[in-house]
Design an enzyme around this catalytic site. Structure first.
Site, mmCIF file in Angstrom:
data_model
loop_
_atom_site.group_PDB
_atom_site.id
_atom_site.type_symbol
_atom_site.label_atom_id
_atom_site.label_comp_id
_atom_site.label_asym_id
_atom_site.label_seq_id
_atom_site.Cartn_x
_atom_site.Cartn_y
_atom_site.Cartn_z
ATOM 1 N N ASN A 24 0.881 -1.183 0.000
ATOM 2 C CA ASN A 24 0.000 0.000 0.000
ATOM 3 C C ASN A 24 0.910 1.222 0.000
ATOM 4 O OD1 ASN A 24 0.481 1.104 2.713
ATOM 5 N ND2 ASN A 24 -0.522 -0.746 3.468
ATOM 6 N N ASP A 68 2.664 -8.591 8.815
ATOM 7 C CA ASP A 68 1.425 -7.797 8.887
ATOM 8 C C ASP A 68 0.345 -8.491 9.728
ATOM 9 O OD1 ASP A 68 1.757 -5.349 7.578
ATOM 10 O OD2 ASP A 68 1.344 -6.180 5.593
ATOM 11 N N ASN A 74 -8.259 -7.735 9.163
ATOM 12 C CA ASN A 74 -8.402 -8.216 7.783
ATOM 13 C C ASN A 74 -8.670 -9.705 7.610
ATOM 14 O OD1 ASN A 74 -5.846 -5.919 7.378
ATOM 15 N ND2 ASN A 74 -7.858 -5.644 6.481
ATOM 16 N N ARG A 93 0.186 -11.966 2.470
ATOM 17 C CA ARG A 93 -0.642 -12.037 3.682
ATOM 18 C C ARG A 93 -1.578 -13.248 3.734
ATOM 19 N NH1 ARG A 93 -3.350 -6.736 5.895
ATOM 20 N NH2 ARG A 93 -3.358 -8.138 7.678
ATOM 21 N N ARG A 142 -8.722 -3.888 -2.756
ATOM 22 C CA ARG A 142 -8.424 -5.210 -2.184
ATOM 23 C C ARG A 142 -9.593 -6.201 -2.385
ATOM 24 N NH1 ARG A 142 -4.169 -4.901 1.649
ATOM 25 N NH2 ARG A 142 -2.727 -3.321 0.899
ATOM 26 N N HIS A 171 -8.498 0.545 2.056
ATOM 27 C CA HIS A 171 -9.494 -0.295 2.736
ATOM 28 C C HIS A 171 -10.610 0.633 3.225
ATOM 29 C CE1 HIS A 171 -6.664 -3.784 4.142
ATOM 30 N NE2 HIS A 171 -7.502 -4.259 3.234
ATOM 31 N N ASP A 173 -12.035 0.589 6.080
ATOM 32 C CA ASP A 173 -11.891 0.985 7.489
ATOM 33 C C ASP A 173 -10.888 2.107 7.707
ATOM 34 O OD1 ASP A 173 -9.437 -0.298 7.317
ATOM 35 O OD2 ASP A 173 -9.786 -1.661 8.986
ATOM 36 N N ALA A 261 3.066 1.030 8.256
ATOM 37 C CA ALA A 261 2.615 -0.105 7.428
ATOM 38 C C ALA A 261 1.232 0.153 6.845
ATOM 39 C CB ALA A 261 2.600 -1.373 8.264
ATOM 40 N N CYS A 267 -7.446 -1.273 12.404
ATOM 41 C CA CYS A 267 -6.783 -2.371 11.690
ATOM 42 C C CYS A 267 -6.193 -3.400 12.648
ATOM 43 C CB CYS A 267 -5.628 -1.853 10.837
ATOM 44 S SG CYS A 267 -6.077 -0.603 9.661
HETATM 45 N N1 ARG Z 1 0.162 -3.474 5.584
HETATM 46 C C1 ARG Z 1 -1.193 -3.927 5.697
HETATM 47 C C2 ARG Z 1 -1.788 -4.097 4.309
HETATM 48 O O1 ARG Z 1 -1.491 -3.323 3.430
HETATM 49 C C3 ARG Z 1 -1.996 -2.951 6.507
HETATM 50 C C4 ARG Z 1 -3.384 -3.431 6.750
HETATM 51 C C5 ARG Z 1 -4.225 -2.432 7.468
HETATM 52 N N2 ARG Z 1 -5.443 -2.996 7.841
HETATM 53 C C6 ARG Z 1 -6.652 -2.432 7.692
HETATM 54 N N3 ARG Z 1 -7.667 -3.029 8.193
HETATM 55 N N4 ARG Z 1 -6.823 -1.342 6.992
HETATM 56 O O2 ARG Z 1 -2.534 -5.003 4.054
#
Ligand code: ARG
Length: 368
Positions: A24, A68, A74, A93, A142, A171, A173, A261, A267
Protein backbone atom coordinates in the site's frame (compact mmCIF):
# COMPACT_ATOMS: atom_id res chain seq x y z
CA UNK A 1 -16.23 -19.10 23.47
CA UNK A 2 -19.15 -18.07 21.22
CA UNK A 3 -21.70 -16.61 22.18
CA UNK A 4 -19.93 -13.60 23.69
CA UNK A 5 -21.36 -11.17 26.20
CA UNK A 6 -19.04 -8.19 26.03
CA UNK A 7 -17.22 -6.40 23.20
CA UNK A 8 -14.27 -8.70 22.52
CA UNK A 9 -11.37 -7.93 20.19
CA UNK A 10 -8.92 -10.34 18.63
CA UNK A 11 -5.40 -8.92 18.53
CA UNK A 12 -2.04 -10.35 17.47
CA UNK A 13 1.08 -9.30 19.42
CA UNK A 14 3.57 -7.30 17.30
CA UNK A 15 6.46 -9.70 18.02
CA UNK A 16 7.22 -10.05 14.31
CA UNK A 17 5.75 -6.77 13.07
CA UNK A 18 7.85 -4.82 10.58
CA UNK A 19 7.59 -3.33 7.11
CA UNK A 20 9.17 -5.90 4.79
CA UNK A 21 7.30 -5.21 1.55
CA UNK A 22 5.14 -2.42 0.14
CA UNK A 23 1.56 -3.40 -0.72
CA UNK A 24 0.00 0.00 0.00
CA UNK A 25 1.26 3.56 -0.55
CA UNK A 26 2.00 4.11 3.17
CA UNK A 27 4.56 1.29 3.25
CA UNK A 28 6.67 2.72 0.42
CA UNK A 29 9.88 4.20 1.80
CA UNK A 30 9.33 2.60 5.21
CA UNK A 31 10.97 -0.78 4.66
CA UNK A 32 12.82 -1.79 7.83
CA UNK A 33 11.97 1.49 9.57
CA UNK A 34 9.83 0.19 12.45
CA UNK A 35 11.06 0.21 16.05
CA UNK A 36 10.18 -3.07 17.79
CA UNK A 37 10.22 -1.64 21.31
CA UNK A 38 8.03 1.34 20.43
CA UNK A 39 5.60 -0.80 18.41
CA UNK A 40 5.23 -3.15 21.40
CA UNK A 41 4.52 -0.24 23.76
CA UNK A 42 1.94 1.25 21.39
CA UNK A 43 0.23 -2.11 20.88
CA UNK A 44 -0.03 -2.65 24.66
CA UNK A 45 -1.38 0.88 25.08
CA UNK A 46 -4.15 0.05 22.60
CA UNK A 47 -5.00 -3.23 24.39
CA UNK A 48 -5.08 -1.30 27.66
CA UNK A 49 -7.39 1.38 26.21
CA UNK A 50 -9.80 -1.30 24.96
CA UNK A 51 -10.00 -2.85 28.43
CA UNK A 52 -10.47 0.58 30.04
CA UNK A 53 -13.41 1.14 27.71
CA UNK A 54 -15.08 -2.10 28.78
CA UNK A 55 -13.69 -4.37 26.05
CA UNK A 56 -11.99 -7.75 26.38
CA UNK A 57 -8.90 -8.72 24.39
CA UNK A 58 -8.14 -12.18 23.01
CA UNK A 59 -4.88 -12.91 21.24
CA UNK A 60 -3.73 -15.14 18.41
CA UNK A 61 -0.13 -16.37 18.23
CA UNK A 62 2.01 -14.39 15.79
CA UNK A 63 3.76 -16.19 12.95
CA UNK A 64 7.38 -15.08 12.39
CA UNK A 65 6.89 -15.20 8.60
CA UNK A 66 3.88 -12.81 8.64
CA UNK A 67 4.94 -9.23 9.52
CA UNK A 68 1.42 -7.80 8.89
CA UNK A 69 -0.35 -10.36 11.09
CA UNK A 70 -0.84 -7.64 13.76
CA UNK A 71 -3.62 -6.27 11.50
CA UNK A 72 -6.22 -8.82 12.59
CA UNK A 73 -9.06 -6.68 11.17
CA UNK A 74 -8.40 -8.22 7.78
CA UNK A 75 -8.58 -11.92 8.50
CA UNK A 76 -12.35 -12.49 8.59
CA UNK A 77 -15.76 -10.79 8.56
CA UNK A 78 -18.22 -11.77 11.26
CA UNK A 79 -21.98 -11.47 11.78
CA UNK A 80 -23.29 -13.29 14.83
CA UNK A 81 -21.72 -16.74 14.95
CA UNK A 82 -20.78 -16.75 11.26
CA UNK A 83 -17.36 -15.80 9.96
CA UNK A 84 -16.21 -15.58 6.36
CA UNK A 85 -12.59 -16.50 5.99
CA UNK A 86 -10.67 -13.85 4.08
CA UNK A 87 -8.68 -14.35 0.92
CA UNK A 88 -6.01 -11.67 0.68
CA UNK A 89 -5.21 -9.88 -2.57
CA UNK A 90 -1.48 -10.09 -1.89
CA UNK A 91 0.25 -13.44 -1.51
CA UNK A 92 2.36 -12.00 1.33
CA UNK A 93 -0.64 -12.04 3.68
CA UNK A 94 -2.61 -15.12 2.59
CA UNK A 95 -1.51 -17.49 5.35
CA UNK A 96 -2.86 -15.07 8.01
CA UNK A 97 -6.40 -16.06 7.03
CA UNK A 98 -5.66 -19.75 7.55
CA UNK A 99 -4.33 -19.15 11.06
CA UNK A 100 -7.38 -17.04 11.90
CA UNK A 101 -9.82 -19.61 10.50
CA UNK A 102 -8.33 -22.26 12.78
CA UNK A 103 -8.52 -19.89 15.75
CA UNK A 104 -12.14 -18.89 15.05
CA UNK A 105 -13.44 -22.41 14.47
CA UNK A 106 -11.70 -23.49 17.69
CA UNK A 107 -13.78 -20.81 19.48
CA UNK A 108 -17.12 -22.00 18.09
CA UNK A 109 -17.56 -19.75 15.03
CA UNK A 110 -19.03 -21.30 11.87
CA UNK A 111 -16.78 -20.62 8.93
CA UNK A 112 -17.70 -19.82 5.34
CA UNK A 113 -15.21 -19.83 2.47
CA UNK A 114 -15.08 -17.70 -0.65
CA UNK A 115 -15.20 -19.28 -4.09
CA UNK A 116 -11.87 -19.47 -5.89
CA UNK A 117 -10.69 -16.33 -7.62
CA UNK A 118 -12.29 -13.76 -5.29
CA UNK A 119 -10.60 -11.63 -2.64
CA UNK A 120 -12.01 -10.32 0.59
CA UNK A 121 -10.02 -8.62 3.34
CA UNK A 122 -12.33 -9.09 6.31
CA UNK A 123 -13.40 -6.06 8.31
CA UNK A 124 -10.86 -3.96 6.45
CA UNK A 125 -13.60 -3.77 3.81
CA UNK A 126 -16.76 -5.04 5.54
CA UNK A 127 -17.99 -2.92 8.43
CA UNK A 128 -21.20 -3.75 10.23
CA UNK A 129 -23.47 -0.84 11.10
CA UNK A 130 -24.51 -0.60 14.76
CA UNK A 131 -28.12 0.48 14.15
CA UNK A 132 -29.03 -0.49 10.59
CA UNK A 133 -29.04 -4.22 9.75
CA UNK A 134 -26.43 -3.77 7.04
CA UNK A 135 -22.74 -4.03 6.39
CA UNK A 136 -20.90 -1.24 4.59
CA UNK A 137 -18.62 -2.84 2.03
CA UNK A 138 -15.68 -1.34 0.16
CA UNK A 139 -14.05 -2.41 -3.09
CA UNK A 140 -11.58 -0.94 -5.51
CA UNK A 141 -8.20 -1.97 -4.14
CA UNK A 142 -8.42 -5.21 -2.18
CA UNK A 143 -11.86 -6.85 -1.85
CA UNK A 144 -13.46 -8.02 -5.12
CA UNK A 145 -16.79 -6.48 -6.03
CA UNK A 146 -18.28 -9.95 -6.47
CA UNK A 147 -17.23 -10.95 -2.97
CA UNK A 148 -19.91 -8.53 -1.73
CA UNK A 149 -22.65 -10.82 -3.02
CA UNK A 150 -20.99 -13.89 -1.53
CA UNK A 151 -20.71 -12.08 1.80
CA UNK A 152 -24.41 -11.11 1.74
CA UNK A 153 -25.41 -14.71 1.10
CA UNK A 154 -23.01 -16.30 3.56
CA UNK A 155 -23.81 -13.87 6.36
CA UNK A 156 -27.51 -13.46 5.45
CA UNK A 157 -27.10 -9.73 5.74
CA UNK A 158 -27.54 -6.66 3.57
CA UNK A 159 -24.32 -5.45 1.98
CA UNK A 160 -24.10 -1.86 0.83
CA UNK A 161 -21.39 -1.46 -1.77
CA UNK A 162 -19.06 1.58 -1.75
CA UNK A 163 -16.29 2.24 -4.25
CA UNK A 164 -12.89 3.40 -3.00
CA UNK A 165 -11.05 5.67 -5.42
CA UNK A 166 -8.09 7.04 -3.47
CA UNK A 167 -5.11 4.66 -3.11
CA UNK A 168 -4.10 6.01 0.32
CA UNK A 169 -7.53 4.84 1.53
CA UNK A 170 -7.24 1.35 0.13
CA UNK A 171 -9.49 -0.30 2.74
CA UNK A 172 -12.93 0.92 3.82
CA UNK A 173 -11.89 0.98 7.49
CA UNK A 174 -9.34 3.73 6.83
CA UNK A 175 -12.00 6.11 5.51
CA UNK A 176 -15.31 5.11 7.17
CA UNK A 177 -16.33 4.08 10.67
CA UNK A 178 -19.85 3.16 11.76
CA UNK A 179 -20.18 4.25 15.41
CA UNK A 180 -22.17 2.72 18.26
CA UNK A 181 -25.02 5.27 18.39
CA UNK A 182 -25.66 4.94 14.66
CA UNK A 183 -23.39 7.72 13.39
CA UNK A 184 -21.12 7.15 10.42
CA UNK A 185 -17.78 8.96 10.40
CA UNK A 186 -16.21 9.17 6.94
CA UNK A 187 -13.81 10.99 4.66
CA UNK A 188 -15.61 11.92 1.41
CA UNK A 189 -12.34 12.22 -0.57
CA UNK A 190 -11.98 8.43 -0.51
CA UNK A 191 -15.22 7.63 -2.39
CA UNK A 192 -16.79 8.14 -5.79
CA UNK A 193 -19.92 10.28 -6.18
CA UNK A 194 -22.35 7.34 -6.31
CA UNK A 195 -20.95 5.95 -3.05
CA UNK A 196 -21.28 9.31 -1.30
CA UNK A 197 -24.91 9.38 -2.43
CA UNK A 198 -25.40 5.86 -1.07
CA UNK A 199 -24.03 6.93 2.33
CA UNK A 200 -26.24 10.02 2.33
CA UNK A 201 -29.31 8.00 1.40
CA UNK A 202 -28.91 5.76 4.44
CA UNK A 203 -27.46 8.07 7.08
CA UNK A 204 -29.44 11.16 8.05
CA UNK A 205 -27.51 14.46 8.13
CA UNK A 206 -27.46 14.60 11.95
CA UNK A 207 -25.69 11.22 11.99
CA UNK A 208 -22.99 11.99 9.42
CA UNK A 209 -19.61 12.87 10.87
CA UNK A 210 -17.64 14.18 7.93
CA UNK A 211 -13.90 14.19 8.41
CA UNK A 212 -11.41 16.49 6.64
CA UNK A 213 -8.25 15.38 4.88
CA UNK A 214 -5.99 16.29 7.83
CA UNK A 215 -7.86 13.95 10.16
CA UNK A 216 -8.23 11.29 7.49
CA UNK A 217 -4.47 11.23 6.92
CA UNK A 218 -4.06 10.80 10.68
CA UNK A 219 -6.22 7.67 10.42
CA UNK A 220 -9.04 9.27 12.42
CA UNK A 221 -11.60 7.12 10.56
CA UNK A 222 -9.63 4.02 11.49
CA UNK A 223 -11.36 4.19 14.84
CA UNK A 224 -12.57 1.49 17.20
CA UNK A 225 -16.06 2.11 18.58
CA UNK A 226 -16.36 0.60 22.07
CA UNK A 227 -19.40 1.64 24.10
CA UNK A 228 -19.38 5.43 24.29
CA UNK A 229 -15.70 5.56 23.43
CA UNK A 230 -14.07 6.01 20.05
CA UNK A 231 -10.48 4.86 20.18
CA UNK A 232 -8.20 6.33 17.52
CA UNK A 233 -4.67 7.50 16.81
CA UNK A 234 -5.36 11.23 16.70
CA UNK A 235 -8.22 13.65 16.05
CA UNK A 236 -8.25 17.42 15.51
CA UNK A 237 -10.02 19.61 18.07
CA UNK A 238 -12.75 20.13 15.49
CA UNK A 239 -13.36 16.41 15.12
CA UNK A 240 -13.16 15.84 18.88
CA UNK A 241 -15.81 18.52 19.40
CA UNK A 242 -18.05 16.95 16.74
CA UNK A 243 -17.71 13.50 18.30
CA UNK A 244 -18.37 14.87 21.79
CA UNK A 245 -21.49 16.59 20.55
CA UNK A 246 -22.65 13.25 19.11
CA UNK A 247 -22.19 11.63 22.52
CA UNK A 248 -18.77 9.99 22.20
CA UNK A 249 -15.64 10.09 24.30
CA UNK A 250 -12.46 10.23 22.23
CA UNK A 251 -9.55 8.10 23.44
CA UNK A 252 -6.30 8.81 21.61
CA UNK A 253 -3.56 6.19 21.46
CA UNK A 254 -0.33 6.92 19.59
CA UNK A 255 -0.05 4.24 16.90
CA UNK A 256 2.53 5.91 14.67
CA UNK A 257 4.56 2.69 14.30
CA UNK A 258 1.67 0.87 12.68
CA UNK A 259 0.96 3.78 10.37
CA UNK A 260 4.32 3.06 8.72
CA UNK A 261 2.61 -0.11 7.43
CA UNK A 262 -0.63 1.69 6.52
CA UNK A 263 -2.69 0.70 9.56
CA UNK A 264 -3.88 2.14 12.85
CA UNK A 265 -6.35 1.40 15.68
CA UNK A 266 -9.18 -0.32 13.82
CA UNK A 267 -6.78 -2.37 11.69
CA UNK A 268 -5.24 -3.86 14.81
CA UNK A 269 -8.44 -5.51 16.07
CA UNK A 270 -11.02 -7.99 14.85
CA UNK A 271 -14.26 -7.42 16.80
CA UNK A 272 -15.65 -10.85 17.67
CA UNK A 273 -18.98 -9.70 19.11
CA UNK A 274 -20.96 -8.56 16.07
CA UNK A 275 -24.61 -9.15 17.01
CA UNK A 276 -27.03 -9.80 14.20
CA UNK A 277 -29.54 -6.98 13.99
CA UNK A 278 -33.06 -7.89 12.88
CA UNK A 279 -34.64 -8.03 10.43
CA UNK A 280 -31.69 -9.33 8.50
CA UNK A 281 -31.51 -11.33 5.31
CA UNK A 282 -29.21 -11.52 2.33
CA UNK A 283 -29.44 -8.44 0.15
CA UNK A 284 -26.90 -7.12 -2.26
CA UNK A 285 -27.32 -4.35 -4.79
CA UNK A 286 -24.96 -5.67 -7.44
CA UNK A 287 -26.35 -6.10 -10.95
CA UNK A 288 -25.03 -8.27 -13.78
CA UNK A 289 -25.36 -8.67 -17.54
CA UNK A 290 -23.92 -10.97 -20.16
CA UNK A 291 -22.14 -9.19 -22.97
CA UNK A 292 -21.15 -10.93 -26.19
CA UNK A 293 -18.46 -9.27 -28.26
CA UNK A 294 -17.93 -10.48 -31.77
CA UNK A 295 -15.46 -9.12 -34.28
CA UNK A 296 -11.77 -8.48 -34.73
CA UNK A 297 -11.26 -8.35 -30.98
CA UNK A 298 -7.56 -9.02 -31.09
CA UNK A 299 -6.83 -6.29 -33.61
CA UNK A 300 -6.44 -2.79 -32.23
CA UNK A 301 -6.64 -4.36 -28.72
CA UNK A 302 -10.44 -4.20 -28.84
CA UNK A 303 -10.82 -6.83 -26.14
CA UNK A 304 -8.21 -5.25 -23.88
CA UNK A 305 -9.94 -1.90 -24.28
CA UNK A 306 -13.31 -3.45 -23.49
CA UNK A 307 -12.03 -5.06 -20.29
CA UNK A 308 -10.26 -1.89 -19.31
CA UNK A 309 -13.42 0.09 -19.82
CA UNK A 310 -15.33 -2.26 -17.51
CA UNK A 311 -12.85 -1.85 -14.65
CA UNK A 312 -12.32 1.88 -14.99
CA UNK A 313 -16.09 2.30 -14.72
CA UNK A 314 -15.93 0.56 -11.33
CA UNK A 315 -17.42 -2.71 -12.55
CA UNK A 316 -15.81 -6.11 -12.77
CA UNK A 317 -15.89 -8.88 -15.35
CA UNK A 318 -15.62 -12.60 -15.72
CA UNK A 319 -14.61 -13.81 -19.20
CA UNK A 320 -16.87 -16.83 -19.48
CA UNK A 321 -15.86 -17.79 -22.99
CA UNK A 322 -13.27 -16.68 -25.51
CA UNK A 323 -12.81 -18.04 -29.01
CA UNK A 324 -9.96 -16.30 -30.80
CA UNK A 325 -10.04 -15.98 -34.57
CA UNK A 326 -7.28 -18.26 -35.82
CA UNK A 327 -6.32 -16.43 -38.99
CA UNK A 328 -6.29 -12.75 -39.84
CA UNK A 329 -9.67 -12.82 -41.59
CA UNK A 330 -11.38 -14.78 -38.78
CA UNK A 331 -13.35 -13.02 -36.14
CA UNK A 332 -13.10 -13.67 -32.38
CA UNK A 333 -15.96 -14.11 -29.94
CA UNK A 334 -15.92 -13.30 -26.24
CA UNK A 335 -18.67 -13.71 -23.69
CA UNK A 336 -18.30 -11.63 -20.56
CA UNK A 337 -20.29 -11.40 -17.40
CA UNK A 338 -20.22 -7.76 -16.31
CA UNK A 339 -20.87 -7.07 -12.63
CA UNK A 340 -21.81 -3.55 -11.54
CA UNK A 341 -22.54 -1.96 -8.16
CA UNK A 342 -25.84 -0.55 -9.45
CA UNK A 343 -28.38 -0.80 -12.28
CA UNK A 344 -27.36 2.64 -13.52
CA UNK A 345 -23.67 1.86 -13.74
CA UNK A 346 -24.45 -1.43 -15.45
CA UNK A 347 -26.49 0.41 -18.09
CA UNK A 348 -23.75 3.03 -18.59
CA UNK A 349 -21.07 0.38 -18.89
CA UNK A 350 -22.91 -1.84 -21.34
CA UNK A 351 -23.77 1.24 -23.42
CA UNK A 352 -20.09 2.22 -23.47
CA UNK A 353 -19.21 -1.32 -24.56
CA UNK A 354 -21.78 -0.95 -27.32
CA UNK A 355 -19.86 2.08 -28.57
CA UNK A 356 -16.98 -0.29 -29.25
CA UNK A 357 -18.97 -1.45 -32.26
CA UNK A 358 -17.16 1.33 -34.09
CA UNK A 359 -14.05 -0.71 -33.50
CA UNK A 360 -15.33 -3.53 -35.67
CA UNK A 361 -17.01 -5.47 -32.90
CA UNK A 362 -20.64 -6.36 -32.54
CA UNK A 363 -21.89 -6.12 -28.99
CA UNK A 364 -24.95 -7.87 -27.63
CA UNK A 365 -26.16 -7.37 -24.12
CA UNK A 366 -28.33 -9.92 -22.37
CA UNK A 367 -29.53 -10.13 -18.81
CA UNK A 368 -28.18 -12.68 -16.40
N1 ARG B 1 0.16 -3.47 5.58
C1 ARG B 1 -1.19 -3.93 5.70
C2 ARG B 1 -1.79 -4.10 4.31
O1 ARG B 1 -1.49 -3.32 3.43
C3 ARG B 1 -2.00 -2.95 6.51
C4 ARG B 1 -3.38 -3.43 6.75
C5 ARG B 1 -4.23 -2.43 7.47
N2 ARG B 1 -5.44 -3.00 7.84
C6 ARG B 1 -6.65 -2.43 7.69
N3 ARG B 1 -7.67 -3.03 8.19
N4 ARG B 1 -6.82 -1.34 6.99
O2 ARG B 1 -2.53 -5.00 4.05
Amino acid sequence: MYPLHQPTFLMCPPTHFSVQYAINPWMKGNLGRTDKQLATEQWHALAHALKECGGAVETIDPDPTLPDMVFTANVAAIVGELAIQSHFTHAERRVEATHAARWLSGRGFKLAQLPEGLDLEGTGDLLRDFKLPLTWAGYGYRTSLEAHRIAAEALQYEILTLRLVNPRFYHLDVCLAPLTHGHVMYYPGAFDAASLEAIESRVKPSHRIVVGEDDALNFACNAIPCGDAVILHRASDRLKAHLAEAGYRVVEVDLSQFMLAGGSARCLVLPLLEPRLTPSSAKCHLKEAHVRLEGHLLDFSVLARALDLVTTQGCSFDVEEFKPGRRSRDISVARLRVIAPSEQLLAETTAALGALAELQARVEVGSV
